[in-house]
Design a protein around this motif. Structure first.
Motif, PDB file in Angstrom:
ATOM      1  N   GLY A  89       0.817  -1.214   0.000  1.00 31.92           N
ATOM      2  CA  GLY A  89       0.000   0.000   0.000  1.00 31.92           C
ATOM      3  C   GLY A  89       0.844   1.255   0.000  1.00 31.92           C
ATOM      4  N   THR A  90       1.945   1.242   0.776  1.00 34.60           N
ATOM      5  CA  THR A  90       2.841   2.404   0.788  1.00 34.60           C
ATOM      6  C   THR A  90       3.479   2.605  -0.572  1.00 34.60           C
ATOM      7  N   ALA A  91       3.912   1.520  -1.193  1.00 30.90           N
ATOM      8  CA  ALA A  91       4.540   1.631  -2.514  1.00 30.90           C
ATOM      9  C   ALA A  91       3.556   2.193  -3.534  1.00 30.90           C
ATOM     10  N   ALA A  92       2.320   1.671  -3.548  1.00 30.26           N
ATOM     11  CA  ALA A  92       1.322   2.157  -4.497  1.00 30.26           C
ATOM     12  C   ALA A  92       0.982   3.619  -4.241  1.00 30.26           C
ATOM     13  N   ALA A  93       0.879   3.998  -2.964  1.00 30.12           N
ATOM     14  CA  ALA A  93       0.519   5.375  -2.632  1.00 30.12           C
ATOM     15  C   ALA A  93       1.628   6.349  -3.010  1.00 30.12           C
ATOM     16  N   VAL A  94       2.886   5.973  -2.773  1.00 25.84           N
ATOM     17  CA  VAL A  94       4.005   6.863  -3.116  1.00 25.84           C
ATOM     18  C   VAL A  94       4.106   7.022  -4.631  1.00 25.84           C
ATOM     19  N   VAL A  95       3.991   5.910  -5.360  1.00 25.16           N
ATOM     20  CA  VAL A  95       4.033   6.000  -6.823  1.00 25.16           C
ATOM     21  C   VAL A  95       2.876   6.853  -7.335  1.00 25.16           C
ATOM     22  N   GLY A  96       1.684   6.647  -6.784  1.00 26.85           N
ATOM     23  CA  GLY A  96       0.539   7.460  -7.188  1.00 26.85           C
ATOM     24  C   GLY A  96       0.729   8.928  -6.870  1.00 26.85           C
ATOM     25  N   THR A  97       1.362   9.197  -5.728  1.00 32.56           N
ATOM     26  CA  THR A  97       1.632  10.588  -5.353  1.00 32.56           C
ATOM     27  C   THR A  97       2.566  11.254  -6.353  1.00 32.56           C
ATOM     28  N   VAL A  98       3.642  10.568  -6.707  1.00 28.48           N
ATOM     29  CA  VAL A  98       4.588  11.133  -7.680  1.00 28.48           C
ATOM     30  C   VAL A  98       3.909  11.319  -9.036  1.00 28.48           C
TER      31      VAL A  98
END
Length: 247
Positions: A96-105
């Protein structure tokens, strides 16, 4: 013989100039943002993300689609904490953290690109106030450091910071690097909270909420101290009597 009406070359040139006008592009940007916000209010994509994920989507495909949806939603002013909590509830803390960070960028890149392409040329001449000029100077000269500070401390609306940074002369690389690094701590905290939302008395949930609270308080304290230093620094040299009112 009947004369055939031929469009005036001057009219075509004026139309082309109007389409290339900075103010036309700014109007297009505002229209796109207005349409995106209206779409979010009507469709409420965050409800789909938090209420459930299609059962036939799983694994890497689900992560990629979620990250893309996360980015588009943040560019349309959907609050990131809601999406980060959804990421934790759907995929757990690490994924979830990986998906959220990628989505944020991704969302920051979309916002920055739209602002740079459609809004910068029209808005830069309007940066005339002392505070606006100082902020523009800071972002333009110290892009990575300034954006990293903005990302690390909550309080500044995410999408608004993206579009404001696009008006400055900050480069793409420092903007995206600072975003990718700076959002990790708070994003991970919200994701962890979402992944343990069903057990609000657990150590991970309480630790994540404590971290969010501490960073929020720290942001308020830093903003207050900077405001106090700004007032103290204004004296007779800039026409202020120190009371915060200009003479």
């Amino acid at each position: 013989m009947l004369d055939t009406a031929v469009p005036s070359p001057g009219l075509a040139a004026r139309c082309v100039r109007a389409l290339r006008s900075p103010w036309f592009r700014l109007g297009l940007l505002l229209a796109l943002l207005g349409g995106a916000v209206a779409g979010v209010l009507v469709l409420r994509p965050e409800r789909l993300l938090t209420g459930g994920w299609p059962t036939h989507l799983s694994g890497g495909t689900a992560l990629v689609l979620f990250a893309a949806a996360y980015g588009l939603c943040t560019a349309a002013f959907v609050p990131r904490p809601v999406l980060s909590i959804a990421a934790g509830a759907l995929f757990g803390a690490p994924l979830g953290t990986a998906a959220a960070v990628v989505g944020t960028v991704l969302g920051s890149a979309v916002s920055f690109g739209l602002g740079r392409l459609l809004g910068q040329e029209a808005l830069r001449p309007l940066l005339r106030g002392r505070w606006l000029k100082a902020a523009d100077r800071q972002l333009s000269r110290h892009g990575f450091r300034s954006m990293l500070a903005i990302r690390l401390f909550p309080g500044v609306p995410f999408a608004a910071a993206n579009y404001c940074a696009a008006v400055s002369r900050m480069g793409w690389l420092p903007f995206l690097l600072a975003t990718g690094v700076g959002v990790v701590p708070t994003t991970a905290a919200y994701v962890i909270a979402g992944s343990h939302a069903t057990s609000p008395t657990s150590v991970p949930f309480l630790g994540a909420m404590a971290f969010i609270a501490v960073t929020g308080i720290a942001a308020v304290v830093v903003a207050w101290c900077r405001r106090g230093r700004g007032r103290a620094g204004r004296g007779p040299a800039d026409g202020s009597d120190g009371s915060g009112l200009e003479g």
